[in-house]
Design a protein around this motif. Structure first.
Motif, mmCIF file in Angstrom:
data_model
loop_
_atom_site.group_PDB
_atom_site.id
_atom_site.type_symbol
_atom_site.label_atom_id
_atom_site.label_comp_id
_atom_site.label_asym_id
_atom_site.label_seq_id
_atom_site.Cartn_x
_atom_site.Cartn_y
_atom_site.Cartn_z
ATOM 1 N N HIS A 1 0.852 -1.202 0.000
ATOM 2 C CA HIS A 1 0.000 0.000 0.000
ATOM 3 C C HIS A 1 0.885 1.249 0.000
ATOM 4 C CE1 HIS A 1 -4.308 1.292 0.833
ATOM 5 N NE2 HIS A 1 -3.639 2.416 0.670
ATOM 6 N N GLY A 2 1.710 1.389 -1.062
ATOM 7 C CA GLY A 2 2.692 2.452 -1.105
ATOM 8 C C GLY A 2 2.258 3.678 -1.881
ATOM 9 N N ASP A 3 2.945 4.793 -1.591
ATOM 10 C CA ASP A 3 2.756 6.051 -2.317
ATOM 11 C C ASP A 3 4.139 6.672 -2.497
ATOM 12 O OD1 ASP A 3 1.454 8.116 -3.598
ATOM 13 O OD2 ASP A 3 0.621 9.026 -1.773
ATOM 14 N N LEU A 4 4.396 7.224 -3.682
ATOM 15 C CA LEU A 4 5.718 7.751 -4.033
ATOM 16 C C LEU A 4 5.786 9.260 -3.860
ATOM 17 C CD1 LEU A 4 6.381 5.799 -7.364
ATOM 18 C CD2 LEU A 4 7.227 5.224 -5.079
ATOM 19 N N VAL A 5 6.997 9.750 -3.499
ATOM 20 C CA VAL A 5 7.220 11.189 -3.377
ATOM 21 C C VAL A 5 8.723 11.431 -3.507
ATOM 22 C CG1 VAL A 5 7.566 11.246 -0.858
ATOM 23 C CG2 VAL A 5 6.536 13.222 -2.018
ATOM 24 N N ILE A 6 9.103 12.618 -3.958
ATOM 25 C CA ILE A 6 10.510 13.012 -3.962
ATOM 26 C C ILE A 6 10.838 13.572 -2.585
ATOM 27 C CG2 ILE A 6 12.270 14.498 -4.987
ATOM 28 C CD1 ILE A 6 10.628 14.454 -7.578
ATOM 29 N N GLY A 7 11.856 12.995 -1.923
ATOM 30 C CA GLY A 7 12.189 13.361 -0.560
ATOM 31 C C GLY A 7 12.985 14.652 -0.464
ATOM 32 N N PRO A 8 13.294 15.078 0.766
ATOM 33 C CA PRO A 8 13.968 16.369 0.974
ATOM 34 C C PRO A 8 15.381 16.432 0.406
ATOM 35 C CG PRO A 8 13.739 15.160 3.044
ATOM 36 C CD PRO A 8 12.918 14.435 2.042
ATOM 37 N N ASP A 9 16.012 15.292 0.166
ATOM 38 C CA ASP A 9 17.357 15.280 -0.408
ATOM 39 C C ASP A 9 17.342 15.127 -1.923
ATOM 40 O OD1 ASP A 9 18.558 15.432 2.171
ATOM 41 O OD2 ASP A 9 18.156 13.299 2.427
ATOM 42 N N GLY A 10 16.127 15.153 -2.509
ATOM 43 C CA GLY A 10 16.007 15.007 -3.950
ATOM 44 C C GLY A 10 15.886 13.572 -4.417
ATOM 45 N N ASP A 11 15.951 12.620 -3.497
ATOM 46 C CA ASP A 11 15.797 11.210 -3.839
ATOM 47 C C ASP A 11 14.340 10.795 -3.653
ATOM 48 O OD1 ASP A 11 18.564 10.901 -4.288
ATOM 49 O OD2 ASP A 11 18.909 10.651 -2.130
ATOM 50 N N TRP A 12 13.932 9.797 -4.415
ATOM 51 C CA TRP A 12 12.568 9.313 -4.316
ATOM 52 C C TRP A 12 12.413 8.417 -3.083
ATOM 53 C CZ3 TRP A 12 8.279 9.937 -7.735
ATOM 54 C CH2 TRP A 12 8.540 10.770 -8.835
ATOM 55 N N LEU A 13 11.204 8.471 -2.503
ATOM 56 C CA LEU A 13 10.860 7.655 -1.349
ATOM 57 C C LEU A 13 9.497 7.008 -1.577
ATOM 58 C CD1 LEU A 13 11.786 10.198 1.488
ATOM 59 C CD2 LEU A 13 13.151 8.224 0.752
ATOM 60 N N CYS A 14 9.266 5.915 -0.890
ATOM 61 C CA CYS A 14 7.951 5.265 -0.890
ATOM 62 C C CYS A 14 7.486 5.150 0.551
ATOM 63 C CB CYS A 14 8.040 3.879 -1.524
ATOM 64 S SG CYS A 14 6.469 2.962 -1.534
ATOM 65 N N VAL A 15 6.343 5.769 0.867
ATOM 66 C CA VAL A 15 5.702 5.519 2.158
ATOM 67 C C VAL A 15 4.747 4.353 1.965
ATOM 68 C CG1 VAL A 15 5.936 7.895 2.938
ATOM 69 C CG2 VAL A 15 3.837 7.202 1.776
ATOM 70 N N LEU A 16 4.637 3.511 2.967
ATOM 71 C CA LEU A 16 3.820 2.306 2.840
ATOM 72 C C LEU A 16 3.489 1.789 4.228
ATOM 73 C CD1 LEU A 16 6.226 -0.585 1.652
ATOM 74 C CD2 LEU A 16 6.968 1.457 2.839
ATOM 75 N N LEU A 17 2.559 0.855 4.288
ATOM 76 C CA LEU A 17 2.207 0.288 5.587
ATOM 77 C C LEU A 17 3.010 -0.981 5.845
ATOM 78 C CD1 LEU A 17 0.292 -2.484 5.433
ATOM 79 C CD2 LEU A 17 -1.433 -0.860 4.710
ATOM 80 N N GLY A 18 3.061 -1.355 7.117
ATOM 81 C CA GLY A 18 3.712 -2.594 7.527
ATOM 82 C C GLY A 18 3.336 -2.888 8.966
ATOM 83 N N VAL A 19 3.766 -4.046 9.449
ATOM 84 C CA VAL A 19 3.553 -4.419 10.839
ATOM 85 C C VAL A 19 4.872 -4.900 11.424
ATOM 86 C CG1 VAL A 19 1.125 -5.025 10.495
ATOM 87 C CG2 VAL A 19 2.882 -6.806 10.292
ATOM 88 N N ARG A 20 4.932 -4.882 12.772
ATOM 89 C CA ARG A 20 6.124 -5.354 13.480
ATOM 90 C C ARG A 20 5.750 -6.574 14.321
ATOM 91 N NH1 ARG A 20 8.331 -0.447 16.814
ATOM 92 N NH2 ARG A 20 6.193 0.340 16.752
ATOM 93 N N PRO A 21 5.723 -7.754 13.732
ATOM 94 C CA PRO A 21 5.286 -8.926 14.487
ATOM 95 C C PRO A 21 6.387 -9.477 15.390
ATOM 96 C CG PRO A 21 5.844 -9.569 12.266
ATOM 97 C CD PRO A 21 6.007 -8.077 12.329
ATOM 98 N N ARG A 22 5.957 -10.104 16.454
ATOM 99 C CA ARG A 22 6.850 -10.823 17.342
ATOM 100 C C ARG A 22 6.335 -12.245 17.505
ATOM 101 N NH1 ARG A 22 7.847 -6.676 22.437
ATOM 102 N NH2 ARG A 22 9.646 -5.548 21.627
ATOM 103 N N SER A 23 7.170 -13.079 18.083
ATOM 104 C CA SER A 23 6.938 -14.474 18.461
ATOM 105 C C SER A 23 7.855 -15.356 17.618
ATOM 106 C CB SER A 23 5.486 -14.935 18.318
ATOM 107 O OG SER A 23 5.183 -15.328 16.993
ATOM 108 N N MET A 24 7.870 -16.625 17.956
ATOM 109 C CA MET A 24 8.739 -17.594 17.287
ATOM 110 C C MET A 24 8.560 -17.556 15.774
ATOM 111 S SD MET A 24 8.668 -21.717 17.879
ATOM 112 C CE MET A 24 6.901 -21.811 17.534
ATOM 113 N N THR A 25 7.320 -17.450 15.318
ATOM 114 C CA THR A 25 7.037 -17.464 13.882
ATOM 115 C C THR A 25 6.608 -16.086 13.375
ATOM 116 O OG1 THR A 25 4.775 -18.191 14.359
ATOM 117 C CG2 THR A 25 6.409 -19.905 13.884
ATOM 118 N N ARG A 26 6.958 -15.030 14.125
ATOM 119 C CA ARG A 26 6.563 -13.665 13.748
ATOM 120 C C ARG A 26 5.075 -13.630 13.455
ATOM 121 N NH1 ARG A 26 10.717 -15.470 11.556
ATOM 122 N NH2 ARG A 26 9.654 -15.957 9.614
ATOM 123 N N ALA A 27 4.300 -14.114 14.434
ATOM 124 C CA ALA A 27 2.883 -14.368 14.195
ATOM 125 C C ALA A 27 1.958 -13.266 14.678
ATOM 126 C CB ALA A 27 2.474 -15.694 14.862
#
Length: 504
Positions: free
Chosen positions: A249-275
């Motif tokens: 679920h990304g969106d593109l933009v030119i960042g403050p240093d002139g390089d392109w960036l992608c903002v997107l969603l993610g999760v930070r799972p924990r547990s043995m199987t990152r569940a």
């Protein structure tokens, strides 16, 4: 050189969309059944982000009061043209597909205009709308053709597009199908860009869970036809052990240093199987490079959490609640009374509990994987307390009043309670989320909740509850953990809120 912190915005902030205006970045995210709706964060360096306002701050802008859990404000796209900010979004199971405008991204925003079908019979059927303009000013709304109501509810028609007259907010044609990805489930989150004379259509596919990813195609015009990139998906964490999963679920933009960036969603799972992902879907960012063949390449998302934080909040009648406070299918001001008892936040019970879709509850997102909240409350006139909520079916609470303190876990209809007597009316309630203790080989959960109360200067430990039950994967919610105060009988008064946490 900007430091790319990840998460970019901590806690429940999914579906990010970003726009750059005169060197300033504005980022919008989804809020589903919570109000105020659609927070807008601002940054000049992509490191430090400030919450400057919300799109939906008034009754009627979003019809979330009666939407089912997981309905409401889905997947905004924010853009800027000719001095005006534009935001399109789906109010799922509510008003429908909407277009908001503002002269200032901090607000106020318009009431929101429904984007109508060509025959004017109602909202376009679809979610995750994008808005783009071609060189002659033609407006394109590109969206995911998921039908949410009627006899065809649940059907998915792929990525679709219409031209729209923004004067009437009516489609000028019937939807046409565009490129819908490489075969992954739920093609959604389309964004359309013109880069160096070519038009790029970037989408998410694979579902917003472990199969999530970003894919792209390009064509000579905004209507296509679109050619599939040879190296899709551009970014995904599927099948990896990366600490950030579900990237998409990304969106593109030119960042403050002139390089392109992608903002997107993610999760930070924990547990043995990152569940188990305790905080739900958060906003992340990752670098983008353009190859000699004209195709973008997106780096895998790297975990780089910010330092820990401490928030110490008192209350005053002449100081409104800050914008981080949210409520369920209601505005925080519908519940939080700052005038009844100066220096305190008073909640007036209305017969609902946390099992109800619209409880008397005001809270703040849990921002850190290791987190502790303490509130001091007066329950001389009622019953209520401190809770962490995913939805009405998944919540954990510390409830004081009527001569006792009750720790309670409500998990999909199963309820367990622990009790201790309460002498007096003022009590400190403690709700802490701690990293689980490993047995040396495997960790089988995301975190552990520790519930306690300080009564008469004595801290009493009431319960230890497995945090996996309030995770994105178990609750299967699109939101995340929100920690707040609530009332179930009479009036309760809150003197102070202290939260601190870190992500080590």
């Amino acid at each position: 050189m900007s430091t790319l912190f990840n998460p970019l915005i901590n806690g429940f902030h999914p579906d990010p969309s970003v726009v750059a205006v005169d060197g300033v970045y504005y980022l919008a995210t989804s809020t589903f059944e919570y109000l105020p709706g659609i927070p807008i964060h601002r940054s000049t360096d992509f490191e430090t982000w400030e919450l400057i306002g919300h799109v939906a701050t008034r009754p009627g802008q979003l019809a979330v009061e009666q939407v089912p859990t997981a309905g409401g404000a889905w997947a905004p796209t924010i853009r800027h043209r000719d001095g005006v900010f534009h935001l399109v979004i789906s109010d799922a199971m509510g008003r429908g597909m909407l277009h908001f405008t503002a002269a200032d991204a901090a607000g106020p925003w318009s009431d929101g205009d429904l984007i109508l079908k060509a025959d004017g019979s109602g909202s376009l059927d679809g979610i995750d709308p994008d808005i783009a303009w071609d060189a002659d000013g033609t407006v394109y709304i590109t969206f995911s053709g998921m039908i949410l109501s009627g006899e065809h509810a649940g059907a998915h028609l792929g990525i679709q597009q219409v031209k729209v007259d923004l004067a009437t907010h009516r489609a000028l044609e019937e939807p046409r199908s565009l490129w819908s990805g490489t075969g992954g489930g739920f093609p959604e989150a389309p964004h359309l860009y013109e880069v160096d004379g070519r038009w790029y259509l970037m989408i998410a596919e694979g579902g917003t869970e472990r199969g999530h990813g970003v894919s792209i195609a390009r064509g000579d015009g905004p209507e296509g036809p679109f050619e599939t990139a040879p190296h899709n998906p551009l970014v995904t964490a599927r099948g990896t052990t990366r600490p950030v999963q579900n990237t998409g679920h990304g969106d593109l933009v030119i960042g403050p240093d002139g390089d392109w960036l992608c903002v997107l969603l993610g999760v930070r799972p924990r547990s043995m199987t990152r569940a188990f992902s305790a905080l739900g879907r958060e906003s992340f960012v990752t670098p983008v490079r353009w190859g000699a063949d004209g195709w973008p390449e997106i780096d895998p998302v790297q975990l780089n959490p910010r330092p820990g934080t401490r928030t110490d909040i008192g209350f005053a009648a002449d100081t409104p609640l800050d914008g981080e406070w949210i409520a369920v299918r209601a505005l925080p001001t519908d519940h939080a009374d700052l005038a009844a008892r100066p220096g305190w936040l008073v909640l007036h019970a209305d017969g609902t509990t946390l099992d109800d879709p619209r409880p008397v509850f005001v809270g703040r997102r849990q921002e850190h994987l290791t987190n502790a909240v303490t509130v001091r409350i007066d329950v001389s006139a009622g019953v209520g307390g401190l809770a962490v909520r995913y939805d009405e079916h998944f919540h954990i609470e510390l409830e004081a009043g009527a001569g006792e303190v009750v720790a309670r876990a409500a998990i999909a209809g199963l309820v367990q309670e622990w009790r201790t007597p309460l002498d007096g009316d003022v009590v400190d309630l403690h709700l802490e989320s701690r990293r689980p203790v490993s047995d040396g080989v495997f960790t089988r959960t995301s975190d552990m909740f520790h519930l306690a109360a300080t009564i008469g200067g004595e801290r009493r430990e009431l319960a230890e509850i497995d945090g996996r039950f309030l995770s994105s994967e178990v609750a299967e919610s699109f939101t995340g953990r929100v920690i707040g105060v609530y009332a179930v009988d009479g009036d309760i008064a809150v003197l102070r809120w202290v939260a601190e946490g870190h992500d080590e």
